[in-house]
Design a protein around this motif. Structure first.
Motif, PDB file in Angstrom:
ATOM      1  N   GLU A 105       0.843  -1.189   0.000  1.00 37.79           N
ATOM      2  CA  GLU A 105       0.000   0.000   0.000  1.00 37.79           C
ATOM      3  C   GLU A 105       0.884   1.247   0.000  1.00 37.79           C
ATOM      4  O   GLU A 105       2.019   1.218   0.464  1.00 37.79           O
ATOM      5  CB  GLU A 105      -0.962   0.013   1.175  1.00 37.79           C
ATOM      6  N   THR A 106       0.342   2.308  -0.545  1.00 35.07           N
ATOM      7  CA  THR A 106       1.069   3.576  -0.589  1.00 35.07           C
ATOM      8  C   THR A 106       0.084   4.713  -0.437  1.00 35.07           C
ATOM      9  O   THR A 106      -1.128   4.538  -0.651  1.00 35.07           O
ATOM     10  CB  THR A 106       1.852   3.722  -1.920  1.00 35.07           C
ATOM     11  N   MET A 107       0.620   5.887  -0.073  1.00 40.29           N
ATOM     12  CA  MET A 107      -0.220   7.050   0.148  1.00 40.29           C
ATOM     13  C   MET A 107       0.132   8.130  -0.883  1.00 40.29           C
ATOM     14  O   MET A 107       1.310   8.361  -1.175  1.00 40.29           O
ATOM     15  CB  MET A 107      -0.008   7.616   1.557  1.00 40.29           C
ATOM     16  N   TYR A 137      -5.588  12.733   1.148  1.00 34.44           N
ATOM     17  CA  TYR A 137      -4.666  11.765   0.546  1.00 34.44           C
ATOM     18  C   TYR A 137      -5.451  10.578   0.002  1.00 34.44           C
ATOM     19  O   TYR A 137      -6.612  10.357   0.353  1.00 34.44           O
ATOM     20  CB  TYR A 137      -3.589  11.305   1.533  1.00 34.44           C
ATOM     21  N   LYS A 186      -5.160   6.451  -0.390  1.00 32.76           N
ATOM     22  CA  LYS A 186      -4.450   5.210  -0.049  1.00 32.76           C
ATOM     23  C   LYS A 186      -4.686   4.208  -1.173  1.00 32.76           C
ATOM     24  O   LYS A 186      -5.834   3.955  -1.567  1.00 32.76           O
ATOM     25  CB  LYS A 186      -4.950   4.630   1.275  1.00 32.76           C
ATOM     26  N   ILE A 211      -4.007   0.300  -2.450  1.00 36.43           N
ATOM     27  CA  ILE A 211      -3.661  -1.035  -1.944  1.00 36.43           C
ATOM     28  C   ILE A 211      -3.806  -2.036  -3.067  1.00 36.43           C
ATOM     29  O   ILE A 211      -4.802  -2.046  -3.804  1.00 36.43           O
ATOM     30  CB  ILE A 211      -4.588  -1.443  -0.779  1.00 36.43           C
TER      31      ILE A 211
END
Length: 332
Positions: free
Chosen positions: A5-7, A43, A45, A47
């Protein structure tokens, strides 16, 4: 492949533009790349599998940058950004967006939106004669008009000449009322529409009265020599070989010519060859002439238009007759 996962930070003023109404663009990216995207507190997220998360982040980052440059994000932008990420050409969409041709009378920027359109615009800048070939909705005529109007405003040419064959699109319209101009105007309406949108009706009428902008059927070109002009021949698939030769031999010094056409939408009566098709074969080895072939990937109208064109292309490629209906009695 593991799940990661990244933001992604998203400025509040760009969130609705980039995510779409009811997060429609966000959901499209999710479906296409098979990731989960959650919008929350400034933001996003993301995934999913690592490669897909990287692609989603790239697509979303490009859309945010386009929004920061003042663009209104459309479904076409999202679809094209997604297609480029599968071709490993993610950064191209931002490179294309830097090429501002002009602004419409309402202030809307006119830019190429695809790699094919960018190649088309670059060819127009570099070559004396450019053939823009491709299906409906690829911006062939509109971009040519924008380039012509900008060159006219910059005093690179003294006049603009727009022409197209006055041929019925499969319908017998009979004897139209009015004078000669009234009879031919319906055939030239698409050219007027683009002129009005880009330069405004008042500016067009002012320059038309002076003879600096001329919209006329192709038959009016015979016997003329066109110097210091931007000349656009639209719907060239409906020219005969003789008409195309006549048109191309009108070109004088200081002029630039753009020929647009879509061979899948011929309205010529009978089975004779199209002047556009013959010109492509005869002139392809001349260095000063460029042939730009646009495809369904370059369609910038409603996404449904792209699906319609692709469906017809698939059908015609499978049909023994090329998908062309026989014309009873030689008429359409």
């Amino acid at each position: 492949m593991g799940i990661v996962e990244t933001m992604i930070d998203i400025p509040a003023e760009h969130e609705r533009n980039v995510c779409g109404q009811f997060d429609a663009y966000l959901k499209k990216i999710e479906r296409t790349l098979r990731v989960t995207m959650v919008s929350r507190d400034g933001y996003i997220k993301v995934i999913g599998p690592e490669q897909m998360v990287t692609r989603a982040s790239s697509v979303f980052g490009n859309l945010i940058e386009l929004s920061k440059r003042g663009n209104i994000i459309t479904e076409q932008n999202v679809d094209y950004a997604l297609s480029l990420t599968f071709e490993e050409k993610d950064g191209k969409i931002l490179e294309i967006d830097r090429d501002l041709i002009c602004r419409t009378i309402s202030g809307k920027p006119v830019k190429p939106k695809t790699i094919g359109q960018k190649e088309y615009v670059d060819a127009i800048r570099e070559k004396m004669i450019v053939f823009g070939l491709g299906p409906a909705g690829t911006g062939k005529t509109y971009l040519a008009m924008a380039m012509a109007i900008q060159a006219f405003k910059n005093n690179e040419v003294g006049r603009i000449i727009l022409t197209r064959p006055a041929i019925e699109a499969g319908e017998k319209l009979g004897f139209l009322p009015g004078d000669l101009q009234s009879k031919i105007d319906p055939y030239l309406r698409p050219l007027y529409d683009a002129l009005y949108e880009i330069m405004g009706a008042d500016s067009y009428l002012h320059n038309a009265e002076k003879g600096l902008i001329e919209v006329a059927p192709l038959a009016y070109m015979r016997g003329r020599t066109l110097d210091n002009a931007y000349i656009i021949l639209d719907e060239a698939q409906n020219t005969t070989p003789a008409q195309m030769k006549m048109f191309l031999t009108r070109i004088g010094f200081g002029s630039k010519v753009i020929v647009t056409g879509d061979m899948s939408q011929r309205d010529l009566v009978g089975d004779g060859p199209s002047g556009l098709d013959m010109a492509v074969k005869v002139l392809r080895k001349i260095d000063e002439i460029s042939f730009i072939r646009l495809s369904s990937k370059d369609i910038v109208r409603h996404p449904l238009v792209q699906k319609i064109v692709q469906a017809y292309e698939a059908y015609e490629s499978k049909s023994p007759s090329g998908g062309k209906a026989r014309k009873p009695g030689g008429n359409r």
